[in-house]
Enzyme design. Structure first.
Site, PDB file in Angstrom:
ATOM      1  CG  MET A 109      -8.873   6.615   2.392  1.00 15.52           C
ATOM      2  SD  MET A 109      -7.966   6.723   4.084  1.00 15.52           S
ATOM      3  CE  MET A 109      -6.956   5.356   3.940  1.00 15.52           C
ATOM      4  CG  ASP A 165      -5.212   2.226   0.777  1.00 14.21           C
ATOM      5  OD1 ASP A 165      -6.070   1.307   0.894  1.00 14.21           O
ATOM      6  OD2 ASP A 165      -3.889   2.144   1.340  1.00 14.21           O
ATOM      7  CG  HIS A 213      -9.186  -0.353  -0.426  1.00 13.10           C
ATOM      8  ND1 HIS A 213      -8.709  -0.582   0.881  1.00 13.10           N
ATOM      9  CD2 HIS A 213     -10.520  -0.399  -0.012  1.00 13.10           C
ATOM     10  CE1 HIS A 213      -9.504  -0.834   1.856  1.00 13.10           C
ATOM     11  NE2 HIS A 213     -10.797  -0.553   1.229  1.00 13.10           N
ATOM     12  CG  ASP A 272      -5.953  -2.954   3.363  1.00 10.54           C
ATOM     13  OD1 ASP A 272      -5.015  -2.786   3.888  1.00 10.54           O
ATOM     14  OD2 ASP A 272      -6.743  -2.183   2.767  1.00 10.54           O
ATOM     15  CB  SER A 280      -0.891   0.152   1.207  1.00  9.82           C
ATOM     16  OG  SER A 280      -1.422   1.375   1.206  1.00  9.82           O
ATOM     17  CG  MET A 304     -11.324   2.970   2.102  1.00 12.49           C
ATOM     18  SD  MET A 304      -9.633   2.858   2.998  1.00 12.49           S
ATOM     19  CE  MET A 304      -8.741   2.928   1.810  1.00 12.49           C
ATOM     20  CG  MET A 345     -11.629  -3.166   5.154  1.00  8.41           C
ATOM     21  SD  MET A 345     -10.076  -2.895   4.637  1.00  8.41           S
ATOM     22  CE  MET A 345      -9.023  -1.761   5.534  1.00  8.41           C
ATOM     23  CG  HIS A 378      -3.784  -1.623  -1.561  1.00  8.25           C
ATOM     24  ND1 HIS A 378      -4.720  -2.535  -1.713  1.00  8.25           N
ATOM     25  CD2 HIS A 378      -4.329  -0.828  -0.461  1.00  8.25           C
ATOM     26  CE1 HIS A 378      -6.051  -2.170  -0.926  1.00  8.25           C
ATOM     27  NE2 HIS A 378      -5.447  -1.074  -0.250  1.00  8.25           N
TER      28      HIS A 378
HETATM   29  C1  DX5 Z   1      -6.151   1.530   5.934  1.00 11.22           C
HETATM   30  C2  DX5 Z   1      -5.994   1.209   4.183  1.00 11.22           C
HETATM   31  C3  DX5 Z   1      -4.571   0.225   4.288  1.00 11.22           C
HETATM   32  C4  DX5 Z   1      -3.428   0.624   4.799  1.00 11.22           C
HETATM   33  C5  DX5 Z   1      -2.761  -0.435   5.319  1.00 11.22           C
HETATM   34  O1  DX5 Z   1      -7.586   2.144   5.580  1.00 11.22           O
HETATM   35  O2  DX5 Z   1      -6.807   0.549   3.396  1.00 11.22           O
HETATM   36  O3  DX5 Z   1      -4.512  -0.287   3.068  1.00 11.22           O
HETATM   37  O4  DX5 Z   1      -2.790   1.246   4.153  1.00 11.22           O
HETATM   38  O5  DX5 Z   1      -1.650   0.000   6.060  1.00 11.22           O
HETATM   39  P1  DX5 Z   1      -0.758  -0.846   7.112  1.00 11.22           P
HETATM   40  O6  DX5 Z   1      -0.407  -1.832   6.466  1.00 11.22           O
HETATM   41  O7  DX5 Z   1       0.123   0.023   7.710  1.00 11.22           O
HETATM   42  O8  DX5 Z   1      -1.886  -1.265   8.099  1.00 11.22           O
HETATM   43 ZN    ZN Z   2      -6.326  -0.451   1.505  1.00 11.39          ZN
END
Ligand code: DX5
Ligand code: ZN
Length: 225
Positions: free
Chosen positions: A36, A34, A66, A177, A7, A68, A139, A32
């Protein structure tokens, strides 16, 4: 054989090209991303232009996006046009009222369809949708931030999801994740996960992501070094 999807949330955004290159050289299977929006989760990260730039710089990499965000149906086309290979949205997102329709639409655009649930959402809620998914993301932390602790009760959800996938759609990938590093990686694979997202375990200040990935790969393969 398990896959690693680093990620980039934990990467150095001023040196994203270098960090992604090192992750790929270290054997990353996917990258990956993310996304948001500050509504679905209390954090704002990156969006369409960053996905487009990564696609341009790394034409062959598999981009595991991903979402969110609220209203993933409104943004699916933009992320697909930008270069997503896997597009995953949250069942709980406002505006994902027709998850089956959205999963079918993502597939119709030639992209792998992904569905994800937060830790508190029961696996049973997605049973009927599994045949329409190319990837289910469980998750293992509350979505929103990198660097959190793995939530122990989500381990049972991995086991349950593996059983459902094996019965309903064995080609579907089971991704997890959040909160995974060399200490708990092997147990998540044994529970049934086959794609592991890791952010803070891969990208660490002053450390080479390629070296971290090699160490994580061997931890996931069960070696002790
Ligand atoms: C959290 C994200 C993850 C995050 C994981 O909402 O979806 O992808 O980056 O990070 P680590 O591996 O540090 O928990
Ligand atoms: Zn993620």
């Amino acid at each position: 054989m398990f896959k690693i999807s680093p990620s980039i949330l934990s990467a150095d955004f001023t040196r994203l090209h270098r960090d992604i290159s090192r992750a790929i050289e270290g054997g990353a299977d996917y990258i990956h991303v993310d996304v948001m929006d500050g509504h679905f989760v209390p954090n704002i990260t990156i969006g369409v232009p960053v996905v487009r730039s990564i696609r341009k710089a790394f034409p062959d990499v598999c981009l595991d996006v991903h979402l969110m965000i609220d209203h993933p149906d409104k943004y699916a086309d933009a992320f697909i046009d930008a270069g997503a290979n896997i597009l995953t949205f949250h069942l709980e997102a406002p505006g994902a009222a027709d998850p089956a329709g959205l999963l079918k639409y993502i597939r119709s655009r030639g992209v792998k369809s992904g569905l994800t649930i937060k830790p508190a959402t029961p696996v049973e809620d997605i049973r009927h949708l599994i045949p329409l998914c190319d990837l289910i993301l469980i998750m293992t932390v509350e979505p929103g931030f990198g660097g959190q602790e793995f939530i122990p009760y989500t381990m049972d959800k991995i086991v349950q999801t593996r059983k459902l996938i094996d019965g309903l759609n064995p080609a579907c990938e089971l991704e997890i994740d959040g909160g995974v590093d060399e200490r708990n990686l092997l147990s998540t694979i044994r529970a049934g996960a086959n794609v592991i997202v890791m952010g803070s375990a891969v990208f660490r200040e002053g450390e080479d992501p390629a070296e971290r990935l090699k160490l994580l790969r061997s931890a996931g393969n069960g070696s002790k070094n």
